[in-house]
Enzyme design. Structure first.
Site, PDB file in Angstrom:
ATOM      1  NE  ARG A 108     -36.252 -78.558 -20.393  1.00  0.00           N
ATOM      2  CZ  ARG A 108     -36.713 -77.603 -19.591  1.00  0.00           C
ATOM      3  NH1 ARG A 108     -36.032 -76.475 -19.433  1.00  0.00           N
ATOM      4  NH2 ARG A 108     -37.846 -77.761 -18.947  1.00  0.00           N
ATOM      5  CG  HIS A 135     -42.780 -78.830 -20.481  1.00  0.00           C
ATOM      6  ND1 HIS A 135     -42.154 -79.876 -19.845  1.00  0.00           N
ATOM      7  CD2 HIS A 135     -42.365 -77.698 -19.818  1.00  0.00           C
ATOM      8  CE1 HIS A 135     -41.399 -79.407 -18.861  1.00  0.00           C
ATOM      9  NE2 HIS A 135     -41.507 -78.097 -18.830  1.00  0.00           N
ATOM     10  CD  GLN A 138     -45.007 -76.323 -16.281  1.00  0.00           C
ATOM     11  OE1 GLN A 138     -43.797 -76.314 -16.112  1.00  0.00           O
ATOM     12  NE2 GLN A 138     -45.845 -75.861 -15.368  1.00  0.00           N
ATOM     13  CG  ASP A 231     -44.592 -70.640 -21.979  1.00  0.00           C
ATOM     14  OD1 ASP A 231     -43.764 -70.066 -21.229  1.00  0.00           O
ATOM     15  OD2 ASP A 231     -44.297 -71.666 -22.632  1.00  0.00           O
ATOM     16  CB  CYS A 271     -44.950 -73.269 -17.618  1.00  0.00           C
ATOM     17  SG  CYS A 271     -44.268 -72.289 -18.971  1.00  0.00           S
ATOM     18  NE  ARG A 299     -42.830 -79.567 -14.014  1.00  0.00           N
ATOM     19  CZ  ARG A 299     -41.818 -79.204 -14.812  1.00  0.00           C
ATOM     20  NH1 ARG A 299     -41.624 -77.934 -15.078  1.00  0.00           N
ATOM     21  NH2 ARG A 299     -41.049 -80.106 -15.390  1.00  0.00           N
TER      22      ARG A 299
HETATM   23  N1   CP Z   1     -41.316 -74.744 -16.382  1.00  0.00           N
HETATM   24  C1   CP Z   1     -40.124 -75.295 -16.631  1.00  0.00           C
HETATM   25  O1   CP Z   1     -39.987 -76.362 -17.217  1.00  0.00           O
HETATM   26  O2   CP Z   1     -39.059 -74.591 -16.123  1.00  0.00           O
HETATM   27  P1   CP Z   1     -37.528 -74.869 -16.386  1.00  0.00           P
HETATM   28  O3   CP Z   1     -37.216 -74.486 -17.802  1.00  0.00           O
HETATM   29  O4   CP Z   1     -36.822 -74.001 -15.384  1.00  0.00           O
HETATM   30  O5   CP Z   1     -37.249 -76.325 -16.139  1.00  0.00           O
HETATM   31  N1  NVA Z   2     -42.153 -72.523 -23.955  1.00  0.00           N
HETATM   32  C1  NVA Z   2     -41.027 -72.406 -23.068  1.00  0.00           C
HETATM   33  C2  NVA Z   2     -41.245 -73.225 -21.836  1.00  0.00           C
HETATM   34  C3  NVA Z   2     -40.139 -73.196 -20.830  1.00  0.00           C
HETATM   35  C4  NVA Z   2     -40.411 -74.056 -19.650  1.00  0.00           C
HETATM   36  C5  NVA Z   2     -39.767 -72.839 -23.795  1.00  0.00           C
HETATM   37  O1  NVA Z   2     -39.802 -73.851 -24.492  1.00  0.00           O
HETATM   38  O2  NVA Z   2     -38.757 -72.156 -23.682  1.00  0.00           O
END
Ligand code: CP
Ligand code: NVA
Length: 311
Positions: A108, A135, A138, A231, A271, A299
């Site tokens: 990430r 993502h 997701q 989101d 999400c 997930r």
């Molecule tokens: N939806 C998602 O990726 O959640 P987290 O940021 O908690 O991993």
């Molecule tokens: N768009 C959000 C998704 C988190 C899972 C972010 O990037 O923070």
């Protein structure tokens, strides 16, 4: 279909339609076996996954770690700043070294280009656990959830209300286009999806019968929709733009009144994590429409499928 083993997953566009459907089928099968009591299925006996996180995570981190355990493997959580990466060791060198220890890497990152760099120098599969651009894990869980709830994917209408340049939406858009899901995005000027993603989605959409539209009014997007998705307005890494984003997006909140304009049996998806009271109100996320907990659970099942196929 070429095999998935050894491949990276940085974007939904790394997958053909056939491969995407196959991942969903394997996810469904593994989920069924899990519910039948087969919690441990040792497809990855003795295999290891390095999980690099440059940003916080609840769902992604826990579901990847539990997935590896349930597949008979092992996962290592590595905070970016605790690695020598945080002191300036290059991504390339980190990738070369990790590839000598583990069978896969999930990361990430703040910058998608860092993920591409990691993949370039890794000899093991690299999986995007969220970047500023996409993502994909997701989106795979999301389409599995839609399939389960609606019994089909082709011809479904999904309305996305909020930040049209969101990373989750980018992956969802690419997945919908490949699967024949129509998608209507309600977003203000300046928040449209990234041009290149939209271009790919439109091209694939015309091949697979998915209509894509960008509108300004949430009320227009949700009309006749089977799925309402949103989101956060401020993604991780965008904190300095908070005031402007809240003001630009305030009209794009998913409320009970908005849900009532969608189909009678429409579902609400997010999400997570949600900023309750911003992009969605409690009455919707806790209401009859919401499938967010099933979506979050998926997930785990999707990542088990992905890991067993890629590693
Ligand atoms: N939806 C998602 O990726 O959640 P987290 O940021 O908690 O991993
Ligand atoms: N768009 C959000 C998704 C988190 C899972 C972010 O990037 O923070």
């Amino acid at each position: 279909m070429r095999g998935l083993k050894g491949r990276d997953l940085l974007s939904i566009s790394d997958l053909s339609r056939e491969e995407l459907v196959y991942i969903l089928e394997v996810s469904k099968m593994l989920k069924g076996r899990y519910y039948a009591g087969e919690v441990i299925i040792p497809l990855l006996n003795g295999k290891t996954l390095a999980m690099i996180f440059q940003k916080p995570s609840t769902r992604t981190r826990v579901s990847f770690e539990v997935a590896m355990y349930q597949l008979g493997g092992y996962a290592l959580y590595l905070n970016w700043n605790d690695l020598q990466l945080g002191r300036g060791e290059s991504i390339a060198d980190t990738a070369r070294v990790l590839s000598r220890y583990v069978n896969g890497i999930t990361a990430r990152v703040l910058k998608h280009t860092d993920l591409e760099e990691l993949a370039k120098y890794s000899s093991v599969p690299v999986i995007n656990a969220l970047s500023d651009l996409e993502h994909p894990c997701q989106a795979l869980a999301d389409v599995l959830t839609i399939w389960e709830k609606k019994g089909r994917l082709e011809g479904i209408k999904l309305a996305f209300v909020g930040d049209g340049s969101d990373n989750v939406l980018h992956s969802l858009l690419l997945a919908c286009a490949k699967l024949g899901i129509n998608i209507s995005i309600a977003t203000p000027p300046g928040y449209e999806p990234k041009k290149e993603i939209l271009r790919i989605a439109e091209e694939e959409g015309s091949r697979y019968g998915s209509l894509i539209e960008i509108v300004r009014e949430p009320e227009v997007a949700v009309r006749g929709a089977d799925v309402i998705y949103t989101d956060v307005w401020v993604s991780m890494g965008q904190e300095s733009e908070r005031a402007k984003r809240i003001s630009d997006l305030s009209r794009y909140r998913v409320t009970v009144d908005l849900m009532k304009l969608a189909k009678e049996d429409a579902i609400f998806m997010h999400c997570l994590p949600a900023r309750r009271g911003e992009e969605v109100v409690d009455e919707v996320i806790d209401g009859k429409w919401s499938v967010v907990w099933d979506q979050a659970e998926n997930r785990l099942h999707v990542q088990k499928a992905l890991l067993s196929l890629l590693l």
